[in-house]
Design a protein around this motif. Structure first.
Motif, PDB file in Angstrom:
ATOM      1  N   GLU A  20       0.673  -1.000   0.122  1.00  0.00           N
ATOM      2  CA  GLU A  20       0.272  -0.071   0.237  1.00  0.00           C
ATOM      3  C   GLU A  20       0.560   1.620   0.147  1.00  0.00           C
ATOM      4  O   GLU A  20       2.097   1.285   0.608  1.00  0.00           O
ATOM      5  CB  GLU A  20      -1.251  -0.004   1.284  1.00  0.00           C
ATOM      6  CG  GLU A  20      -1.367   1.121   1.622  1.00  0.00           C
ATOM      7  CD  GLU A  20      -2.533   2.131   0.821  1.00  0.00           C
ATOM      8  OE1 GLU A  20      -3.568   1.536   0.491  1.00  0.00           O
ATOM      9  OE2 GLU A  20      -2.220   3.308  -0.232  1.00  0.00           O
ATOM     10  N   ALA A  30     -10.815   5.012  -0.682  1.00  0.00           N
ATOM     11  CA  ALA A  30     -12.202   5.459  -0.583  1.00  0.00           C
ATOM     12  C   ALA A  30     -13.419   4.611   0.946  1.00  0.00           C
ATOM     13  O   ALA A  30     -13.726   5.513   1.536  1.00  0.00           O
ATOM     14  CB  ALA A  30     -13.296   4.091  -1.423  1.00  0.00           C
ATOM     15  N   SER A  31     -11.915   4.652   1.403  1.00  0.00           N
ATOM     16  CA  SER A  31     -12.264   4.051   2.983  1.00  0.00           C
ATOM     17  C   SER A  31     -12.151   4.903   3.715  1.00  0.00           C
ATOM     18  O   SER A  31     -12.582   5.686   4.787  1.00  0.00           O
ATOM     19  CB  SER A  31     -11.552   2.348   3.261  1.00  0.00           C
ATOM     20  OG  SER A  31     -11.953   1.691   2.059  1.00  0.00           O
ATOM     21  N   GLY A  35     -19.221   7.756   3.661  1.00  0.00           N
ATOM     22  CA  GLY A  35     -20.752   8.090   4.497  1.00  0.00           C
ATOM     23  C   GLY A  35     -20.657   7.205   5.776  1.00  0.00           C
ATOM     24  O   GLY A  35     -21.515   7.379   6.788  1.00  0.00           O
ATOM     25  N   LEU A  37     -21.415   4.506   7.260  1.00  0.00           N
ATOM     26  CA  LEU A  37     -22.640   3.730   7.726  1.00  0.00           C
ATOM     27  C   LEU A  37     -22.490   2.611   7.116  1.00  0.00           C
ATOM     28  O   LEU A  37     -21.735   1.690   6.247  1.00  0.00           O
ATOM     29  CB  LEU A  37     -23.599   4.142   6.579  1.00  0.00           C
ATOM     30  CG  LEU A  37     -24.462   5.462   6.872  1.00  0.00           C
ATOM     31  CD1 LEU A  37     -25.336   6.075   5.692  1.00  0.00           C
ATOM     32  CD2 LEU A  37     -24.577   5.251   7.742  1.00  0.00           C
ATOM     33  N   ALA A 213       2.012  -1.821  -6.113  1.00  0.00           N
ATOM     34  CA  ALA A 213       1.774  -3.476  -7.393  1.00  0.00           C
ATOM     35  C   ALA A 213       0.933  -2.769  -8.491  1.00  0.00           C
ATOM     36  O   ALA A 213       1.084  -2.282  -8.878  1.00  0.00           O
ATOM     37  CB  ALA A 213       0.251  -4.265  -6.617  1.00  0.00           C
ATOM     38  N   GLY A 372     -18.450  -1.428  -4.671  1.00  0.00           N
ATOM     39  CA  GLY A 372     -18.758   0.109  -4.683  1.00  0.00           C
ATOM     40  C   GLY A 372     -19.991   1.108  -3.750  1.00  0.00           C
ATOM     41  O   GLY A 372     -18.860   1.535  -3.126  1.00  0.00           O
ATOM     42  N   HIS A 373     -20.960   0.943  -3.507  1.00  0.00           N
ATOM     43  CA  HIS A 373     -21.689   1.994  -2.487  1.00  0.00           C
ATOM     44  C   HIS A 373     -21.614   0.957  -0.827  1.00  0.00           C
ATOM     45  O   HIS A 373     -21.699   1.754  -0.268  1.00  0.00           O
ATOM     46  CB  HIS A 373     -22.547   2.142  -2.703  1.00  0.00           C
ATOM     47  CG  HIS A 373     -22.606   2.957  -3.899  1.00  0.00           C
ATOM     48  ND1 HIS A 373     -23.556   4.226  -3.689  1.00  0.00           N
ATOM     49  CD2 HIS A 373     -23.008   3.102  -5.750  1.00  0.00           C
ATOM     50  CE1 HIS A 373     -23.673   4.713  -5.235  1.00  0.00           C
ATOM     51  NE2 HIS A 373     -22.953   4.096  -5.809  1.00  0.00           N
ATOM     52  N   GLY A 375     -18.698  -1.288   0.535  1.00  0.00           N
ATOM     53  CA  GLY A 375     -17.561  -1.806   0.898  1.00  0.00           C
ATOM     54  C   GLY A 375     -17.288  -1.747   2.300  1.00  0.00           C
ATOM     55  O   GLY A 375     -16.196  -2.335   2.776  1.00  0.00           O
ATOM     56  N   LEU A 376     -17.794  -0.430   2.973  1.00  0.00           N
ATOM     57  CA  LEU A 376     -17.434  -0.292   4.289  1.00  0.00           C
ATOM     58  C   LEU A 376     -18.094  -1.812   4.726  1.00  0.00           C
ATOM     59  O   LEU A 376     -17.646  -2.208   5.576  1.00  0.00           O
ATOM     60  CB  LEU A 376     -16.909   0.869   4.848  1.00  0.00           C
ATOM     61  CG  LEU A 376     -17.152   0.803   6.232  1.00  0.00           C
ATOM     62  CD1 LEU A 376     -16.002   0.690   6.469  1.00  0.00           C
ATOM     63  CD2 LEU A 376     -18.192   2.556   6.813  1.00  0.00           C
ATOM     64  N   THR A 377     -19.947  -1.341   4.667  1.00  0.00           N
ATOM     65  CA  THR A 377     -19.709  -2.793   4.498  1.00  0.00           C
ATOM     66  C   THR A 377     -20.222  -3.847   5.290  1.00  0.00           C
ATOM     67  O   THR A 377     -20.126  -4.985   5.864  1.00  0.00           O
ATOM     68  CB  THR A 377     -21.605  -2.531   4.241  1.00  0.00           C
ATOM     69  OG1 THR A 377     -21.769  -1.063   5.170  1.00  0.00           O
ATOM     70  CG2 THR A 377     -22.606  -3.274   6.054  1.00  0.00           C
TER      71      THR A 377
HETATM   72  C1  LIG Z   1     -19.007   9.368  -1.006  1.00  0.00           C
HETATM   73  C2  LIG Z   1     -18.858   8.174  -0.822  1.00  0.00           C
HETATM   74  C3  LIG Z   1     -19.965   7.129  -0.119  1.00  0.00           C
HETATM   75  C4  LIG Z   1     -19.777   5.800   1.341  1.00  0.00           C
HETATM   76  N1  LIG Z   1     -20.327   5.676   1.781  1.00  0.00           N
HETATM   77  C5  LIG Z   1     -20.122   4.140   2.079  1.00  0.00           C
HETATM   78  C6  LIG Z   1     -21.000   4.293   3.409  1.00  0.00           C
HETATM   79  O1  LIG Z   1     -21.815   4.262   4.097  1.00  0.00           O
HETATM   80  N2  LIG Z   1     -21.207   2.651   3.940  1.00  0.00           N
HETATM   81  C7  LIG Z   1     -20.231   1.647   2.997  1.00  0.00           C
HETATM   82  O2  LIG Z   1     -20.487   0.304   3.354  1.00  0.00           O
HETATM   83  N3  LIG Z   1     -19.089   1.455   2.012  1.00  0.00           N
HETATM   84  C8  LIG Z   1     -19.530   3.321   1.587  1.00  0.00           C
HETATM   85  N4  LIG Z   1     -18.472   3.419   0.483  1.00  0.00           N
HETATM   86  C9  LIG Z   1     -18.189   2.709  -0.382  1.00  0.00           C
HETATM   87  C10 LIG Z   1     -16.663   2.471   0.090  1.00  0.00           C
HETATM   88  O3  LIG Z   1     -16.300   3.891   1.019  1.00  0.00           O
HETATM   89  C11 LIG Z   1     -15.962   0.925  -0.878  1.00  0.00           C
HETATM   90  O4  LIG Z   1     -16.809   0.441  -0.939  1.00  0.00           O
HETATM   91  C12 LIG Z   1     -15.108   0.998   0.280  1.00  0.00           C
HETATM   92  O5  LIG Z   1     -14.127   2.171   0.786  1.00  0.00           O
HETATM   93  C13 LIG Z   1     -14.082   0.432  -0.803  1.00  0.00           C
HETATM   94  O6  LIG Z   1     -12.940  -0.257   0.008  1.00  0.00           O
HETATM   95  P1  LIG Z   1     -11.446  -0.875  -0.952  1.00  0.00           P
HETATM   96  O7  LIG Z   1     -10.792  -1.044   0.148  1.00  0.00           O
HETATM   97  O8  LIG Z   1     -12.043  -1.466  -1.527  1.00  0.00           O
HETATM   98  O9  LIG Z   1     -10.877   0.419  -2.012  1.00  0.00           O
HETATM   99  P2  LIG Z   1     -10.027   1.666  -1.263  1.00  0.00           P
HETATM  100  O10 LIG Z   1     -10.740   2.313  -0.160  1.00  0.00           O
HETATM  101  O11 LIG Z   1      -9.986   2.531  -2.349  1.00  0.00           O
HETATM  102  O12 LIG Z   1      -8.634   1.406  -0.690  1.00  0.00           O
HETATM  103  C14 LIG Z   1      -7.761   0.636  -2.358  1.00  0.00           C
HETATM  104  C15 LIG Z   1      -6.468   0.565  -1.667  1.00  0.00           C
HETATM  105  O13 LIG Z   1      -5.656   0.318  -2.532  1.00  0.00           O
HETATM  106  C16 LIG Z   1      -4.525   0.788  -2.581  1.00  0.00           C
HETATM  107  N5  LIG Z   1      -3.831   0.961  -3.768  1.00  0.00           N
HETATM  108  C17 LIG Z   1      -4.210   1.525  -4.872  1.00  0.00           C
HETATM  109  N6  LIG Z   1      -3.849   1.007  -6.437  1.00  0.00           N
HETATM  110  C18 LIG Z   1      -2.958  -0.025  -5.957  1.00  0.00           C
HETATM  111  C19 LIG Z   1      -1.719  -0.641  -6.043  1.00  0.00           C
HETATM  112  N7  LIG Z   1      -1.506  -0.471  -7.411  1.00  0.00           N
HETATM  113  N8  LIG Z   1      -0.926  -1.328  -4.939  1.00  0.00           N
HETATM  114  C20 LIG Z   1      -1.020  -0.752  -4.173  1.00  0.00           C
HETATM  115  N9  LIG Z   1      -1.967  -0.579  -3.374  1.00  0.00           N
HETATM  116  C21 LIG Z   1      -3.154   0.756  -4.259  1.00  0.00           C
HETATM  117  C22 LIG Z   1      -4.969   2.722  -2.557  1.00  0.00           C
HETATM  118  O14 LIG Z   1      -4.009   3.772  -1.917  1.00  0.00           O
HETATM  119  C23 LIG Z   1      -6.049   2.140  -1.310  1.00  0.00           C
HETATM  120  O15 LIG Z   1      -5.350   2.627   0.155  1.00  0.00           O
HETATM  121  C24 LIG Z   1     -18.927   5.040   0.298  1.00  0.00           C
HETATM  122  C25 LIG Z   1     -17.786   5.615  -0.982  1.00  0.00           C
HETATM  123  C26 LIG Z   1     -17.776   7.116  -1.253  1.00  0.00           C
HETATM  124  C27 LIG Z   1     -16.765   7.582  -2.362  1.00  0.00           C
END
Ligand SMILES: Cc1cc2nc3c(=O)[nH]c(=O)nc-3n(C[C@H](O)[C@H](O)[C@H](O)COP(=O)(O)OP(=O)(O)OC[C@H]3O[C@@H](n4cnc5c(N)ncnc54)[C@H](O)[C@@H]3O)c2cc1C
Length: 417
Positions: A20, A30-31, A35, A37, A213, A372-373, A375-377
């Motif tokens: 990371e 995104a995390s 929101g 929730l 990566a 998508g929407h 991912g936290l949950t």
């Molecule tokens: C405005 C908004 C509101 C939302 N509200 C909610 C909510 O209320 N409840 C809910 O459940 N979800 C919500 N979501 C969705 C949720 O935030 C995401 O689905 C979730 O955060 C995705 O998690 P992730 O770990 O897949 O991705 P991320 O949190 O984006 O993490 C990906 C990580 O990968 C790293 N990365 C990227 N490319 C590379 C690489 N090549 N090599 C190494 N590391 C890399 C990045 O630096 C990053 O830290 C919301 C999203 C948004 C934008």
């Protein structure tokens, strides 16, 4: 996804390196800014019947709750076509909801357990989420969504005007009907939570490599190493949990996935002068209004404009201006220093279901992206599912609906060539 998966893999006795480039849970993810929730009830995909009729409006209103940038339309079209089709009937929406629910159900309890292990249990609460409507008729207009939620075990309390006033006095009197979904909860500070999970993983023996990566070395369908900006890391298993940035890594493992970014925004108002008891989802605002340790967070908006286009901060103003219509006690103006804005990338598949499971070109590589929407949950359940698959245990959730191959007829699936 990455931090929680690391913890679960360590629990199963694996040696883990997290790749990371940024701070875990930092602004780049995104995390960090979502929101907050933890909503087991969020089983309804974004796509709905008749959506195609609204596309011209999405293109002409750059500040609407869902906007498409003209310049991005040609690249977006294949995804958009799949997106429109994914929710084109109630039967399709019901099937997606059934597939999503196992990843969401019990999310507040699962996260609370993980957070407690990481020493930050207080970040996770299950106080319910309030969905507010100008009238009962506005709730009825969303009948399909609530019907499908009910079919999937979601229950709620209906509140009339009087009861709503008592539960949440800070709301505008325009709202005369609400439903309280008691099983829903919140992670007060998702960025801090992810960071704490990573520190916990490190205390259990994980290594954090601050690099990007760039690819995978696969020989005869077996994984040998992950390539990074700083050389190779030898390994025999890998999890792709790079959110909206996962497309090229998935491709390297044999899967051509239709992954898009649904860009979203937030505004945090420090010392807002109001303190709603519940997280509030106004039906006419398409945003979440939640209290966090930093202040009132207003999060929402969907902007389809790709990973690299500059943010349109006017969209953050839209969120702030609408919040005054939800909470009339919010002052009209705030000093700039009291407002913090953010834009981030939801990793979105057209059907609102994630990609989880072994990659087509190499079973040692596991997908864990595209939530998508939600991912936290879904983070806690996904992490356990991925760890089970890697450890060869029978998972309690069937991963079949999340297969990356679901978008391709088996015969011409690219990973098979
Ligand atoms: C405005 C908004 C509101 C939302 N509200 C909610 C909510 O209320 N409840 C809910 O459940 N979800 C919500 N979501 C969705 C949720 O935030 C995401 O689905 C979730 O955060 C995705 O998690 P992730 O770990 O897949 O991705 P991320 O949190 O984006 O993490 C990906 C990580 O990968 C790293 N990365 C990227 N490319 C590379 C690489 N090549 N090599 C190494 N590391 C890399 C990045 O630096 C990053 O830290 C919301 C999203 C948004 C934008």
């Amino acid at each position: 996804m990455g931090a929680a998966t690391a913890v679960e893999l360590l629990r199963d006795g694996h040696r883990v390196t997290v790749v990371e480039p940024g701070d875990p849970g930092g602004r780049q993810s995104a995390s960090f800014g979502n929101g907050t929730l933890l909503n087991p009830s969020s089983v309804i995909p974004m796509s709905s019947p008749g959506l195609w009729r609204k596309v011209p409006g999405y293109l002409s209103d750059p500040l609407g709750p869902l906007a498409i940038r003209w310049s991005y339309l040609p690249r977006l079209l294949p995804w958009l076509w799949r997106f429109i089709r994914a929710g084109s009937s109630e039967a399709k929406i019901a099937a997606i909801a059934r597939a999503l629910r196992p990843l969401l159900v019990d999310a507040p309890a699962l996260h609370r357990k993980l957070a407690e292990e990481a020493g930050v249990g207080e970040l996770i609460t299950r106080q319910g989420v309030l969905y507010v409507f100008p009238s009962r008729a506005d709730f009825d207009a969303e009948g399909l969504s609530w019907r499908v939620r009910r079919e999937n075990g979601v229950r709620w309390l209906e509140l009339n005007e009087e009861e709503l006033r008592q539960q949440e006095p800070s709301l505008d009197r325009r709202y005369k009907f609400a439903v309280l979904v008691e099983e829903n909860g919140q992670c007060a500070d998702p960025g801090a939570y992810v960071n704490a999970l990573m520190q916990h993983a490190q205390s259990l023996g994980a290594t954090h490599r601050r690099t990007r990566a760039t690819g995978l070395r696969i020989e005869a369908r077996r994984l040998r190493a992950v390539s990074t900006d700083d050389g190779e890391i030898a390994c025999d298993k890998a999890v792709i949990a790079t959110g909206a940035f996962s497309k090229s890594l998935a491709r390297a493992a044999g899967d051509r996935v239709p992954l898009e970014t649904e860009r979203g925004y937030h505004v945090v108002i420090e010392n807002p002068g109001i303190a709603p008891r519940y997280p509030v989802m106004p039906s006419d605002g398409k945003m979440g209004c939640v209290m966090t340790p930093q202040g009132l967070r207003l999060a929402g908006q969907v902007e389809l404009a790709g990973l690299t286009a500059a943010a349109n901060w006017q969209r953050a103003d839209v969120l702030r201006n609408f919040a005054r219509k939800v909470f009339p006690g919010l002052p009209a103006e705030f000093p700039k220093e009291q407002l913090k804005v953010w834009m981030g990338h939801r990793p979105s598949m057209p059907d609102g279901l994630p990609c989880i499971g072994p990659a087509s070109g190499c079973p040692d590589v596991m997908h864990a992206f595209g939530h998508g929407h939600v991912g936290l949950t879904a983070g806690a359940a996904t992490a356990r599912l991925v760890a089970d698959l890697i450890s060869g245990k029978t998972p309690s959730i069937d991963p079949k609906p999340y297969a990356a191959t679901r978008f391709y007829p088996a015969a011409n699936y690219p990973g098979q060539r």
